[in-house]
Design a protein around this motif. Structure first.
Motif, short mmCIF file in Angstrom:
data_model
loop_
_atom_site.label_atom_id
_atom_site.label_comp_id
_atom_site.label_asym_id
_atom_site.label_seq_id
_atom_site.Cartn_x
_atom_site.Cartn_y
_atom_site.Cartn_z
N GLN A 132 0.86 -1.18 0.00
CA GLN A 132 0.00 0.00 0.00
C GLN A 132 0.90 1.23 0.00
O GLN A 132 1.85 1.30 0.78
N LYS B 134 0.51 5.44 0.13
CA LYS B 134 -0.27 6.67 0.19
C LYS B 134 0.57 7.81 -0.36
O LYS B 134 1.81 7.74 -0.35
N VAL C 120 1.50 -5.02 2.99
CA VAL C 120 0.24 -5.33 3.67
C VAL C 120 -0.11 -6.81 3.62
O VAL C 120 -0.83 -7.32 4.49
N ARG D 53 -0.44 -11.53 6.78
CA ARG D 53 -0.42 -10.11 7.14
C ARG D 53 0.74 -9.82 8.09
O ARG D 53 0.88 -10.49 9.11
N ARG E 74 -8.79 -6.75 8.16
CA ARG E 74 -9.63 -6.43 7.00
C ARG E 74 -8.88 -6.68 5.67
O ARG E 74 -9.51 -6.80 4.62
N PHE E 75 -7.57 -6.75 5.74
CA PHE E 75 -6.76 -7.00 4.55
C PHE E 75 -6.49 -8.49 4.44
O PHE E 75 -6.01 -9.13 5.39
N ILE F 73 -9.99 -6.09 0.53
CA ILE F 73 -10.08 -5.16 1.66
C ILE F 73 -11.53 -5.10 2.08
O ILE F 73 -12.39 -4.59 1.35
N ALA G 270 -14.22 -1.33 3.78
CA ALA G 270 -13.29 -0.29 3.33
C ALA G 270 -13.51 1.03 4.04
O ALA G 270 -14.65 1.45 4.28
N GLN G 271 -12.39 1.66 4.38
CA GLN G 271 -12.41 2.94 5.07
C GLN G 271 -11.76 4.01 4.20
O GLN G 271 -10.98 3.69 3.29
N ASP H 20 -8.14 3.80 3.64
CA ASP H 20 -7.59 2.76 2.76
C ASP H 20 -7.32 3.29 1.36
O ASP H 20 -6.74 2.59 0.53
N GLU H 21 -7.75 4.51 1.09
CA GLU H 21 -7.48 5.11 -0.23
C GLU H 21 -5.98 5.22 -0.43
O GLU H 21 -5.26 5.82 0.37
N TYR I 211 -2.07 0.53 -4.69
CA TYR I 211 -1.71 -0.81 -4.26
C TYR I 211 -0.93 -1.51 -5.38
O TYR I 211 -1.32 -1.46 -6.55
#
Lengths: 118, 106
Positions: free
Chosen positions: B36, B38, B46, B53, B60-61, B74, B77-78, B81-82, B85
């Motif tokens: 991941q 950002k 991840v 993990r 969640r992943f 995922i 999703a939150q 998480d944006e 990947y």
């Protein structure tokens, strides 16, 4: 805590050379293979080079083969990337990354920016 | 040389499940890792070796790998998480990355 800190990035002209360093701490550096990965502005990840813990095996991406040299100093907990004959397309953020197991890159540095421009 | 194919973008509604695929010839026979990234940050591992993990990565992943497709899933999703990947394998003494997928949470 594992830390990888790259340094040496700079603005250079095409054809010039540059040496990047990566200082490692928080783990037994001499027992891990290491990688260099780069990312051009706005682009994806591109693997550059791999070196085993003892420096016995060295691998390079075709795009840098013959121009880049990877080395390490286990006594100094440091990884290096000697970049020669730099091209505009080598412009990128360069990351060092610790490898483990099946070559997953568990830890990454924050990166150092190399800009090649006339 | 070995190639990994990812969709450029995936969108998911908040709280729903996102699936990001990574295609490669007989990828099921390889160990696939997922990162991941950002904006302005270094990549973070991840998922490693298809389904594992690292510590600190939420449950969640999850990942799977079979045939010609590996998948990062995922759940719930939150907004956090944006990110972009990337899938990755080791092949013929080279590290190979997929082109990356931008995940948008709507």
């Amino acid at each position: 805590e594992v830390q990888l800190v790259e340094s040496g990035g700079a603005l250079v002209k095409p054809g010039e050379s540059l040496r990047l360093s990566c200082a490692a701490s928080g783990f037994t550096f001499s027992t891990y293979s290491m990688n260099w990965v780069r990312q051009a502005p706005g682009k994806g990840l591109e693997w550059v080079s791999f070196i085993t813990s003892s420096s016995r095996y060295l691998y390079f991406a075709d795009s840098v083969k013959g121009r880049f040299i990877v080395s390490r100093d286990n006594a100094r907990n440091s990884l290096y990337l000697q970049m020669n004959s730099l091209r505009v397309e080598d412009t990128a953020v360069y990351y060092c990354a610790r490898a483990q197991g099946e070559l997953e890159l568990l830890n990454w540095g924050q990166g150092t920016l190399v800009t090649v421009s006339s | 040389s070995y190639e990994l194919t990812q969709p450029l973008s995936v969108s998911v509604a908040l709280g729903q499940t996102a699936r990001i695929t990574c295609g490669g010839n007989n990828i099921g026979s390889k160990n696939v890792h997922w990162y991941q990234q950002k904006p302005g940050q270094a990549p973070v591992l991840v998922i490693y070796r298809d389904t594992n993990r690292p510590s600190g990565i939420p449950e969640r992943f999850s990942g799977s790998n079979s045939g010609n497709t590996a998948t990062l899933t995922i759940s719930r999703a939150q907004v956090g998480d944006e990110a972009d990947y990337y899938c990755q394998v080791w092949d013929s003494s080279t590290v190979v990355f997929g082109g990356g997928t931008k995940l948008t949470v709507l």
